[in-house]
Design a protein around this motif. Structure first.
Motif, PDB file in Angstrom:
ATOM      1  N   VAL A   1       0.856  -1.182   0.000  1.00 45.85           N
ATOM      2  CA  VAL A   1       0.000   0.000   0.000  1.00 45.85           C
ATOM      3  C   VAL A   1       0.894   1.235   0.000  1.00 45.85           C
ATOM      4  CG1 VAL A   1      -1.688   1.331   1.305  1.00 45.85           C
ATOM      5  CG2 VAL A   1      -1.897  -1.165   1.174  1.00 45.85           C
ATOM      6  N   PHE A   2       0.643   2.114  -0.946  1.00 41.65           N
ATOM      7  CA  PHE A   2       1.406   3.356  -1.070  1.00 41.65           C
ATOM      8  C   PHE A   2       0.473   4.509  -0.699  1.00 41.65           C
ATOM      9  CE2 PHE A   2       3.406   0.152  -3.582  1.00 41.65           C
ATOM     10  CZ  PHE A   2       4.776   0.409  -3.500  1.00 41.65           C
ATOM     11  N   ASP A   3       0.488   4.861   0.573  1.00 41.25           N
ATOM     12  CA  ASP A   3      -0.384   5.908   1.104  1.00 41.25           C
ATOM     13  C   ASP A   3       0.254   7.269   0.808  1.00 41.25           C
ATOM     14  OD1 ASP A   3      -1.662   7.804   2.907  1.00 41.25           O
ATOM     15  OD2 ASP A   3      -2.454   6.064   3.989  1.00 41.25           O
ATOM     16  N   VAL A   4      -0.535   8.176   0.239  1.00 38.93           N
ATOM     17  CA  VAL A   4       0.035   9.476  -0.140  1.00 38.93           C
ATOM     18  C   VAL A   4       0.535  10.257   1.067  1.00 38.93           C
ATOM     19  CG1 VAL A   4      -1.292   9.667  -2.279  1.00 38.93           C
ATOM     20  CG2 VAL A   4      -2.243  10.580  -0.135  1.00 38.93           C
ATOM     21  N   THR A   5      -0.035   9.993   2.243  1.00 38.28           N
ATOM     22  CA  THR A   5       0.426  10.734   3.431  1.00 38.28           C
ATOM     23  C   THR A   5       1.848  10.343   3.820  1.00 38.28           C
ATOM     24  OG1 THR A   5      -0.589   9.129   4.941  1.00 38.28           O
ATOM     25  CG2 THR A   5      -1.921  11.039   4.293  1.00 38.28           C
ATOM     26  N   THR A   6       2.266   9.114   3.489  1.00 36.24           N
ATOM     27  CA  THR A   6       3.649   8.717   3.766  1.00 36.24           C
ATOM     28  C   THR A   6       4.610   9.302   2.739  1.00 36.24           C
ATOM     29  OG1 THR A   6       3.516   6.663   2.465  1.00 36.24           O
ATOM     30  CG2 THR A   6       2.820   6.566   4.777  1.00 36.24           C
ATOM     31  N   HIS A   7       4.044   9.894   1.700  1.00 36.89           N
ATOM     32  CA  HIS A   7       4.855  10.574   0.689  1.00 36.89           C
ATOM     33  C   HIS A   7       4.757  12.096   0.835  1.00 36.89           C
ATOM     34  CE1 HIS A   7       5.976   7.138  -2.043  1.00 36.89           C
ATOM     35  NE2 HIS A   7       5.078   6.566  -1.264  1.00 36.89           N
ATOM     36  N   GLY A   8       4.192  12.550   1.954  1.00 34.89           N
ATOM     37  CA  GLY A   8       4.192  13.980   2.251  1.00 34.89           C
ATOM     38  C   GLY A   8       2.861  14.685   2.127  1.00 34.89           C
ATOM     39  N   ALA A   9       1.790  13.993   1.724  1.00 32.08           N
ATOM     40  CA  ALA A   9       0.489  14.653   1.577  1.00 32.08           C
ATOM     41  C   ALA A   9      -0.103  14.978   2.947  1.00 32.08           C
ATOM     42  CB  ALA A   9      -0.475  13.774   0.795  1.00 32.08           C
TER      43      ALA A   9
ATOM     44  N   PRO B   1      -3.818  16.746   4.729  1.00 29.91           N
ATOM     45  CA  PRO B   1      -5.159  17.275   4.470  1.00 29.91           C
ATOM     46  C   PRO B   1      -5.157  18.793   4.404  1.00 29.91           C
ATOM     47  CG  PRO B   1      -5.252  15.536   6.107  1.00 29.91           C
ATOM     48  CD  PRO B   1      -3.790  15.831   5.888  1.00 29.91           C
ATOM     49  N   GLY B   2      -5.911  19.327   3.417  1.00 29.26           N
ATOM     50  CA  GLY B   2      -6.006  20.771   3.251  1.00 29.26           C
ATOM     51  C   GLY B   2      -4.894  21.388   2.436  1.00 29.26           C
ATOM     52  N   ALA B   3      -3.897  20.576   2.075  1.00 31.79           N
ATOM     53  CA  ALA B   3      -2.749  21.096   1.322  1.00 31.79           C
ATOM     54  C   ALA B   3      -2.656  20.409  -0.038  1.00 31.79           C
ATOM     55  CB  ALA B   3      -1.469  20.876   2.119  1.00 31.79           C
ATOM     56  N   ASP B   4      -1.814  20.967  -0.919  1.00 30.95           N
ATOM     57  CA  ASP B   4      -1.625  20.400  -2.250  1.00 30.95           C
ATOM     58  C   ASP B   4      -0.829  19.098  -2.157  1.00 30.95           C
ATOM     59  OD1 ASP B   4       0.097  20.063  -4.835  1.00 30.95           O
ATOM     60  OD2 ASP B   4      -1.588  21.326  -5.410  1.00 30.95           O
ATOM     61  N   MET B   5      -1.366  18.055  -2.778  1.00 24.28           N
ATOM     62  CA  MET B   5      -0.686  16.759  -2.698  1.00 24.28           C
ATOM     63  C   MET B   5      -0.181  16.283  -4.066  1.00 24.28           C
ATOM     64  SD  MET B   5      -3.551  13.749  -2.453  1.00 24.28           S
ATOM     65  CE  MET B   5      -4.745  13.484  -3.755  1.00 24.28           C
ATOM     66  N   THR B   6      -0.031  17.194  -5.009  1.00 27.23           N
ATOM     67  CA  THR B   6       0.362  16.788  -6.358  1.00 27.23           C
ATOM     68  C   THR B   6       1.681  16.027  -6.356  1.00 27.23           C
ATOM     69  OG1 THR B   6      -0.765  18.756  -7.215  1.00 27.23           O
ATOM     70  CG2 THR B   6       0.707  17.585  -8.716  1.00 27.23           C
ATOM     71  N   ALA B   7       2.687  16.558  -5.667  1.00 19.35           N
ATOM     72  CA  ALA B   7       3.990  15.894  -5.628  1.00 19.35           C
ATOM     73  C   ALA B   7       3.904  14.565  -4.899  1.00 19.35           C
ATOM     74  CB  ALA B   7       5.018  16.805  -4.957  1.00 19.35           C
ATOM     75  N   ALA B   8       3.136  14.513  -3.820  1.00 18.55           N
ATOM     76  CA  ALA B   8       3.018  13.279  -3.044  1.00 18.55           C
ATOM     77  C   ALA B   8       2.332  12.180  -3.843  1.00 18.55           C
ATOM     78  CB  ALA B   8       2.262  13.556  -1.743  1.00 18.55           C
ATOM     79  N   LEU B   9       1.247  12.528  -4.537  1.00 22.06           N
ATOM     80  CA  LEU B   9       0.538  11.532  -5.341  1.00 22.06           C
ATOM     81  C   LEU B   9       1.411  11.035  -6.484  1.00 22.06           C
ATOM     82  CD1 LEU B   9      -1.919   9.892  -6.175  1.00 22.06           C
ATOM     83  CD2 LEU B   9      -2.794  11.908  -7.359  1.00 22.06           C
ATOM     84  N   THR B  10       2.104  11.949  -7.140  1.00 21.54           N
ATOM     85  CA  THR B  10       2.992  11.560  -8.239  1.00 21.54           C
ATOM     86  C   THR B  10       4.069  10.600  -7.754  1.00 21.54           C
ATOM     87  OG1 THR B  10       2.609  13.690  -9.326  1.00 21.54           O
ATOM     88  CG2 THR B  10       4.530  12.433 -10.033  1.00 21.54           C
ATOM     89  N   SER B  11       4.630  10.869  -6.581  1.00 26.61           N
ATOM     90  CA  SER B  11       5.663  10.003  -6.007  1.00 26.61           C
ATOM     91  C   SER B  11       5.102   8.634  -5.627  1.00 26.61           C
ATOM     92  CB  SER B  11       6.269  10.681  -4.775  1.00 26.61           C
ATOM     93  OG  SER B  11       7.189   9.826  -4.127  1.00 26.61           O
ATOM     94  N   ALA B  12       3.928   8.616  -4.981  1.00 24.63           N
ATOM     95  CA  ALA B  12       3.324   7.348  -4.581  1.00 24.63           C
ATOM     96  C   ALA B  12       2.986   6.497  -5.796  1.00 24.63           C
ATOM     97  CB  ALA B  12       2.078   7.617  -3.741  1.00 24.63           C
ATOM     98  N   TRP B  13       2.432   7.139  -6.833  1.00 20.54           N
ATOM     99  CA  TRP B  13       2.091   6.407  -8.054  1.00 20.54           C
ATOM    100  C   TRP B  13       3.347   5.839  -8.712  1.00 20.54           C
ATOM    101  CZ3 TRP B  13      -2.237   4.735 -10.573  1.00 20.54           C
ATOM    102  CH2 TRP B  13      -2.046   4.278 -11.882  1.00 20.54           C
ATOM    103  N   LYS B  14       4.386   6.632  -8.793  1.00 23.77           N
ATOM    104  CA  LYS B  14       5.619   6.177  -9.438  1.00 23.77           C
ATOM    105  C   LYS B  14       6.176   4.951  -8.734  1.00 23.77           C
ATOM    106  CE  LYS B  14      10.188   7.818 -10.900  1.00 23.77           C
ATOM    107  NZ  LYS B  14      11.125   8.988 -10.906  1.00 23.77           N
ATOM    108  N   ASP B  15       6.200   4.971  -7.404  1.00 25.05           N
ATOM    109  CA  ASP B  15       6.729   3.840  -6.645  1.00 25.05           C
ATOM    110  C   ASP B  15       5.842   2.606  -6.797  1.00 25.05           C
ATOM    111  OD1 ASP B  15       8.762   5.464  -5.837  1.00 25.05           O
ATOM    112  OD2 ASP B  15       8.062   5.708  -3.761  1.00 25.05           O
ATOM    113  N   ALA B  16       4.527   2.794  -6.732  1.00 26.03           N
ATOM    114  CA  ALA B  16       3.613   1.664  -6.866  1.00 26.03           C
ATOM    115  C   ALA B  16       3.676   1.058  -8.256  1.00 26.03           C
ATOM    116  CB  ALA B  16       2.193   2.113  -6.551  1.00 26.03           C
TER     117      ALA B  16
END
Length: 409
Positions: free
Chosen positions: A28-36, A38-53
């Protein structure tokens, strides 16, 4: 006996080891473990989580947990090493400013064995874009607006249990997809939001859409050129412009449409029910065949059954030139409900290539106005059977040279 027991024990050990390996590979690649956060921009975190998964072997999940997250435009690209699931459990919000996008907000590109799930919401925050959308009155002035979700060349996929809210443009676009199932979705935008089609399909095949609620400002579902082997069932549509094949024939070298089945749907408080629409003056010939609409209930629908081969919104075409899109093998069966339009059934086909093999069977559409409703047939001679309310076509089709009337948007 001892040999059989030994073989059984070896098989059990192998299965346990195999399952353990599979379990170890899954992650499981949770975006919060990649820096996301709540209430903030998570574009970089989602991109990183997707790339790793995507780079990991086995079946993997990218998870957005409960909470509200901000996300800019992003393309989540494959191919991946194994099946991958994007699980959105929260609310993801797009930037309100339409100038920050190209033609999509979130794109899934070249992914095989994909699942989108989680029960969460994708909020396109389209209100600002709708106010600036000038192509409601002039198609030539349309700017580029973003679809909430775009699936480009995605195969063997399931999209289930999510909500698309207030997209700036079409909610969901399928382009070049094959073997994709969509189920248990909610797609919502105000009735006056322009160009907010619920699901638009183009050049895709093997698509199943079932058990979906769609209420928008445009077509609930629209099928463009190259749509083949499409099954639509248990869709609750309204408000909106109904379930449409087309428009077709606006551009050169469009691909054929074939194998469309729409069954068991309800359409309520909509501008159209089920319709096929093609542009007059098509730049090249084309075809649409094998289109079947059955067991559909209409409630307060303006145009319940419509073939419109003179589709010409806002005068953006050569209205007097006939359409060159050939329509054939079409059936409307067990269509019932109510309409406020005196022309409850309208089959306005092309004088250049008249419709062929059109079947009307068991039509019962109650007219809520005064007087008698009617069936209009132009350049078509349908086969009629069973209940016919309004009465089926009587007399010959419209005379050659009589153009099909321009239809609604």
């Amino acid at each position: 006996m001892a040999v059989n027991l030994k073989l059984a024990l070896m098989s059990l050990v192998f299965l346990v080891a195999f399952n353990a390996i599979n379990h170890a590979q899954a992650a499981v690649f949770d975006v919060t473990t990649h820096g996301a956060k709540p209430g903030a921009d998570m574009t970089a975190a989602l991109t990183s989580a997707w790339k790793d998964a995507c780079a990991a072997a086995g079946k993997n999940q990218v998870v957005v947990p409960k909470g509200t997250f901000q996300l800019g435009p992003v393309s989540l690209d494959g191919p991946c090493k194994g099946p991958i699931e994007f699980q959105n459990q929260g609310t993801i919000q797009a930037p309100a400013d339409p100038s920050k996008f190209q033609d999509f907000w979130i794109q899934f590109l070249h992914v095989d064995g994909f699942t989108l799930s989680g029960g969460g919401t994708f909020d396109g925050q389209g209100q600002t874009a709708w106010k600036s959308n000038t192509c409601v009155n002039d198609l030539n002035s349309c700017g580029v607006l973003a679809a909430n979700l775009k699936f480009s060349f995605v195969t063997n996929a399931v999209v289930t249990g999510i909500t698309s809210l207030n997209s700036k443009y079409f909610h969901i676009i399928l382009l070049g997809c094959n073997g994709l199932q969509m189920e248990k979705l909610t797609i919502t935008a105000p009735a006056d939001s322009p160009n907010t089609d619920g699901i638009h399909i183009g050049r895709s095949s093997g698509i199943t859409i079932t058990d979906i609620k769609i209420g928008t400002g445009d077509d609930c579902i629209s099928l463009g050129d190259g749509s083949q082997d499409i099954t639509i069932t248990k869709v609750a549509c309204g408000p909106g412009h109904g379930i449409s094949i087309g428009s077709l024939g606006r551009y050169k070298n469009e691909e054929p449409v074939s194998g469309i089945t729409v069954t068991g749907c309800t359409i309520t408080n909509a501008q159209n029910g089920v319709r096929i629409k093609t542009w007059p003056g098509s730049p090249s010939a084309g075809s649409a065949s094998g289109m079947h609409f059955e067991d559909i209930t209409m409630t307060n629908v303006d145009n319940p059954i419509l073939i419109d081969q003179g589709y010409c919104p806002h005068g953006q075409c050569k209205a007097q030139a006939p359409s060159t899109i050939k329509i054939s093998d079409v059936s409307f069966k067990n269509i019932r409900g109510s309409t406020s339009n005196v022309e409850a059934v309208k089959l306005a086909c092309s004088k250049s290539v008249p419709c062929e093999k059109v079947n009307l069977q068991d039509i019962d559409l109650k007219f809520t106005g005064s007087g008698e409703s009617k069936t209009i047939c132009e350049n078509v001679n349908p086969t009629i059977s069973g209940t016919q309310n309004p009465p089926g076509c009587t007399g010959a089709p419209a005379a050659a040279g009589a153009p099909a009337a321009a239809g609604p948007a």
